[in-house]
Scaffold this active site. Structure first.
Site, PDB file in Angstrom:
ATOM      1  N   ASP A   7       0.770  -1.162   0.055  1.00 43.38           N
ATOM      2  CA  ASP A   7       0.044   0.096  -0.012  1.00 43.38           C
ATOM      3  C   ASP A   7       0.801   1.200   0.034  1.00 43.38           C
ATOM      4  O   ASP A   7       1.691   1.349   0.914  1.00 43.38           O
ATOM      5  CB  ASP A   7      -0.786  -0.027   1.276  1.00 43.38           C
ATOM      6  CG  ASP A   7      -1.881   1.151   1.407  1.00 43.38           C
ATOM      7  OD1 ASP A   7      -1.583   2.087   0.795  1.00 43.38           O
ATOM      8  OD2 ASP A   7      -2.686   1.172   2.259  1.00 43.38           O
ATOM      9  N   ILE A   8       0.901   2.110  -1.006  1.00 39.81           N
ATOM     10  CA  ILE A   8       1.667   3.181  -1.330  1.00 39.81           C
ATOM     11  C   ILE A   8       1.638   4.100   0.193  1.00 39.81           C
ATOM     12  O   ILE A   8       2.402   4.818   0.271  1.00 39.81           O
ATOM     13  CB  ILE A   8       1.444   3.851  -2.530  1.00 39.81           C
ATOM     14  CG1 ILE A   8       2.733   4.792  -2.948  1.00 39.81           C
ATOM     15  CG2 ILE A   8       0.192   4.653  -2.426  1.00 39.81           C
ATOM     16  CD1 ILE A   8       2.626   5.188  -4.500  1.00 39.81           C
ATOM     17  N   ASN A  21      -7.462  12.074 -10.935  1.00 41.09           N
ATOM     18  CA  ASN A  21      -8.164  12.344 -12.148  1.00 41.09           C
ATOM     19  C   ASN A  21      -8.229  13.906 -12.211  1.00 41.09           C
ATOM     20  O   ASN A  21      -7.902  14.663 -11.419  1.00 41.09           O
ATOM     21  CB  ASN A  21      -9.858  11.943 -12.041  1.00 41.09           C
ATOM     22  CG  ASN A  21     -10.293  12.566 -11.080  1.00 41.09           C
ATOM     23  OD1 ASN A  21     -10.687  13.705 -10.938  1.00 41.09           O
ATOM     24  ND2 ASN A  21     -10.937  11.640  -9.853  1.00 41.09           N
ATOM     25  N   VAL A  30      -6.224   4.375  -5.652  1.00 43.74           N
ATOM     26  CA  VAL A  30      -5.270   4.634  -4.747  1.00 43.74           C
ATOM     27  C   VAL A  30      -5.294   6.061  -4.569  1.00 43.74           C
ATOM     28  O   VAL A  30      -4.825   6.559  -3.501  1.00 43.74           O
ATOM     29  CB  VAL A  30      -3.884   4.672  -5.501  1.00 43.74           C
ATOM     30  CG1 VAL A  30      -3.665   5.400  -6.621  1.00 43.74           C
ATOM     31  CG2 VAL A  30      -2.544   4.560  -4.785  1.00 43.74           C
ATOM     32  N   ASP A  31      -6.311   6.832  -5.485  1.00 41.27           N
ATOM     33  CA  ASP A  31      -6.662   8.484  -5.058  1.00 41.27           C
ATOM     34  C   ASP A  31      -7.208   8.297  -3.961  1.00 41.27           C
ATOM     35  O   ASP A  31      -7.022   9.152  -2.952  1.00 41.27           O
ATOM     36  CB  ASP A  31      -7.282   8.946  -6.237  1.00 41.27           C
ATOM     37  CG  ASP A  31      -7.513  10.372  -6.156  1.00 41.27           C
ATOM     38  OD1 ASP A  31      -6.940  11.078  -5.378  1.00 41.27           O
ATOM     39  OD2 ASP A  31      -8.338  10.862  -7.150  1.00 41.27           O
ATOM     40  N   SER A 118      -3.041   4.366 -14.036  1.00 38.60           N
ATOM     41  CA  SER A 118      -4.055   4.111 -14.916  1.00 38.60           C
ATOM     42  C   SER A 118      -4.398   2.277 -15.009  1.00 38.60           C
ATOM     43  O   SER A 118      -5.320   2.225 -15.727  1.00 38.60           O
ATOM     44  CB  SER A 118      -3.336   4.414 -16.372  1.00 38.60           C
ATOM     45  OG  SER A 118      -3.719   5.763 -16.807  1.00 38.60           O
ATOM     46  N   THR A 119      -3.713   1.801 -14.114  1.00 34.95           N
ATOM     47  CA  THR A 119      -3.944   0.113 -14.485  1.00 34.95           C
ATOM     48  C   THR A 119      -5.087  -0.295 -13.519  1.00 34.95           C
ATOM     49  O   THR A 119      -5.117  -1.601 -13.620  1.00 34.95           O
ATOM     50  CB  THR A 119      -2.541  -0.597 -14.158  1.00 34.95           C
ATOM     51  OG1 THR A 119      -2.397  -0.343 -12.731  1.00 34.95           O
ATOM     52  CG2 THR A 119      -1.789  -0.240 -14.899  1.00 34.95           C
ATOM     53  N   GLY A 120      -5.921   0.695 -12.903  1.00 33.16           N
ATOM     54  CA  GLY A 120      -7.023  -0.019 -12.114  1.00 33.16           C
ATOM     55  C   GLY A 120      -8.216   0.611 -12.900  1.00 33.16           C
ATOM     56  O   GLY A 120      -8.614   0.071 -13.911  1.00 33.16           O
ATOM     57  N   TYR A 122      -8.723   3.003 -14.713  1.00 33.36           N
ATOM     58  CA  TYR A 122      -8.697   3.503 -16.088  1.00 33.36           C
ATOM     59  C   TYR A 122      -8.274   2.349 -17.140  1.00 33.36           C
ATOM     60  O   TYR A 122      -8.082   2.534 -18.298  1.00 33.36           O
ATOM     61  CB  TYR A 122      -7.818   4.414 -16.265  1.00 33.36           C
ATOM     62  CG  TYR A 122      -8.107   5.766 -15.864  1.00 33.36           C
ATOM     63  CD1 TYR A 122      -9.592   6.089 -15.271  1.00 33.36           C
ATOM     64  CD2 TYR A 122      -7.416   7.053 -15.558  1.00 33.36           C
ATOM     65  CE1 TYR A 122     -10.091   7.339 -14.707  1.00 33.36           C
ATOM     66  CE2 TYR A 122      -7.860   8.305 -15.034  1.00 33.36           C
ATOM     67  CZ  TYR A 122      -9.364   8.536 -14.755  1.00 33.36           C
ATOM     68  OH  TYR A 122      -9.747   9.706 -14.236  1.00 33.36           O
TER      69      TYR A 122
HETATM   70  N1  AR6 Z   1      -1.343   1.477  -2.909  1.00 33.13           N
HETATM   71  C1  AR6 Z   1      -0.838   1.462  -4.118  1.00 33.13           C
HETATM   72  N2  AR6 Z   1      -1.506   1.000  -5.060  1.00 33.13           N
HETATM   73  C2  AR6 Z   1      -2.804   0.929  -4.983  1.00 33.13           C
HETATM   74  C3  AR6 Z   1      -3.451   1.352  -3.985  1.00 33.13           C
HETATM   75  C4  AR6 Z   1      -2.826   1.415  -2.770  1.00 33.13           C
HETATM   76  N3  AR6 Z   1      -3.376   1.716  -1.482  1.00 33.13           N
HETATM   77  N4  AR6 Z   1      -4.923   1.152  -4.114  1.00 33.13           N
HETATM   78  C5  AR6 Z   1      -5.040   0.748  -5.519  1.00 33.13           C
HETATM   79  N5  AR6 Z   1      -3.598   0.548  -6.063  1.00 33.13           N
HETATM   80  P1  AR6 Z   1      -6.516   3.273  -9.988  1.00 33.13           P
HETATM   81  P2  AR6 Z   1      -6.447   4.562 -12.199  1.00 33.13           P
HETATM   82  C6  AR6 Z   1      -3.380   0.315  -7.572  1.00 33.13           C
HETATM   83  O1  AR6 Z   1      -7.710   2.769  -9.997  1.00 33.13           O
HETATM   84  O2  AR6 Z   1      -6.575   3.598 -12.950  1.00 33.13           O
HETATM   85  C7  AR6 Z   1      -9.554   7.176  -9.270  1.00 33.13           C
HETATM   86  O3  AR6 Z   1     -10.998   7.021  -8.733  1.00 33.13           O
HETATM   87  C8  AR6 Z   1      -4.354  -0.670  -8.223  1.00 33.13           C
HETATM   88  O4  AR6 Z   1      -4.367  -1.863  -8.005  1.00 33.13           O
HETATM   89  O5  AR6 Z   1      -6.125   3.990  -8.408  1.00 33.13           O
HETATM   90  O6  AR6 Z   1      -5.010   5.414 -12.617  1.00 33.13           O
HETATM   91  C9  AR6 Z   1      -8.991   8.416  -9.810  1.00 33.13           C
HETATM   92  O7  AR6 Z   1      -9.649   9.573  -9.169  1.00 33.13           O
HETATM   93  C10 AR6 Z   1      -3.683  -0.279  -9.827  1.00 33.13           C
HETATM   94  O8  AR6 Z   1      -2.851  -1.196  -9.943  1.00 33.13           O
HETATM   95  O9  AR6 Z   1      -6.309   4.593 -10.500  1.00 33.13           O
HETATM   96  C11 AR6 Z   1      -9.438   8.643 -11.164  1.00 33.13           C
HETATM   97  O10 AR6 Z   1     -10.817   8.743 -11.191  1.00 33.13           O
HETATM   98  C12 AR6 Z   1      -3.180   1.298  -9.479  1.00 33.13           C
HETATM   99  O11 AR6 Z   1      -3.098   1.583  -8.268  1.00 33.13           O
HETATM  100  C13 AR6 Z   1      -9.229   6.813 -11.385  1.00 33.13           C
HETATM  101  O12 AR6 Z   1      -9.328   6.189 -10.160  1.00 33.13           O
HETATM  102  C14 AR6 Z   1      -3.946   2.407 -10.263  1.00 33.13           C
HETATM  103  O13 AR6 Z   1      -5.609   2.160 -10.135  1.00 33.13           O
HETATM  104  C15 AR6 Z   1      -7.806   6.857 -11.799  1.00 33.13           C
HETATM  105  O14 AR6 Z   1      -7.697   5.440 -12.251  1.00 33.13           O
END
Ligand code: AR6
Length: 168
Positions: A7-8, A21, A30-31, A118-120, A122
């Site tokens: 967890d970052i 976003n 993660v946001d 972007s890998t979640g 998005y």
């Molecule tokens: N620590 C590290 N990595 C994480 C954590 C964490 N606590 N939680 C999730 N990840 P995402 P996106 C990973 O969806 O695809 C938000 O609503 C997750 O497994 O967080 O860039 C924003 O506001 C994945 O591999 O971000 C935007 O609207 C990675 O973080 C949108 O999501 C990115 O997943 C951005 O989407």
């Protein structure tokens, strides 16, 4: 470059990158985790940036305080939404890493932790995103006047495996 699975929000680092976003007002993934763990100071700072410059374009980055996180700064960058690969997604994702590193170098940080942008939500393909991340960092670091250590923080094991094979 280093690789960590976890967890970052728990990683001590000078700067933590947020996969934000363009509204900069928080979200899921993660946001959401960064805003929850860091507290309201991060959102307040994001609101000030919005008042000054409006939204943050895809591929661009801005920075705020890290609030209660074990970091000095959060660098918020906006990854591209995957739309099949013909909408400049690869370049925009590369820009996220490059622009975040440039801000970090200006802030004179020694360590920066990146999530897998972007890998979640998005939906960017994970293997391609990992290749772009590593390539962008490798290309950008030598252009900066900095000895920054880059930590890739993978939440899920699929991402972790892709980075492991790229970094070893
Ligand atoms: N620590 C590290 N990595 C994480 C954590 C964490 N606590 N939680 C999730 N990840 P995402 P996106 C990973 O969806 O695809 C938000 O609503 C997750 O497994 O967080 O860039 C924003 O506001 C994945 O591999 O971000 C935007 O609207 C990675 O973080 C949108 O999501 C990115 O997943 C951005 O989407």
């Amino acid at each position: 470059m280093e690789l960590v699975q976890g967890d970052i929000t728990q990683i001590p680092s000078d700067a933590i990158v947020n996969a934000a976003n363009s509204s900069l007002l928080g979200g899921g993934g993660v946001d959401g985790a960064i805003h929850r763990a860091g507290g309201s100071a991060i959102l307040e700072a994001c609101r000030k940036i919005r008042a000054r410059q409006g939204s943050c374009a895809t591929g661009e980055a801005v920075y705020t305080t890290a609030g209660h996180l074990p970091a000095k700064w959060v660098i918020h960058t906006v990854g591209p939404v995957w739309q099949g690969g013909n909408k400049n997604e690869a370049q925009l994702l590369s820009n996220c890493y490059e622009n975040s590193l440039r801000i970090a170098a200006d802030l004179q940080v020694e360590h920066i932790a990146f999530p897998n942008i972007s890998t979640g939500i998005y939906r960017f393909p994970k293997e391609l995103a990992a290749q772009i991340a590593v390539q962008s960092v490798k290309a950008t670091l030598p252009t900066l006047n900095s000895k920054m250590k880059v930590i890739f923080v993978c939440f899920d094991s699929e991402n972790h495996q892709h980075y492991q094979s790229l970094l070893h």
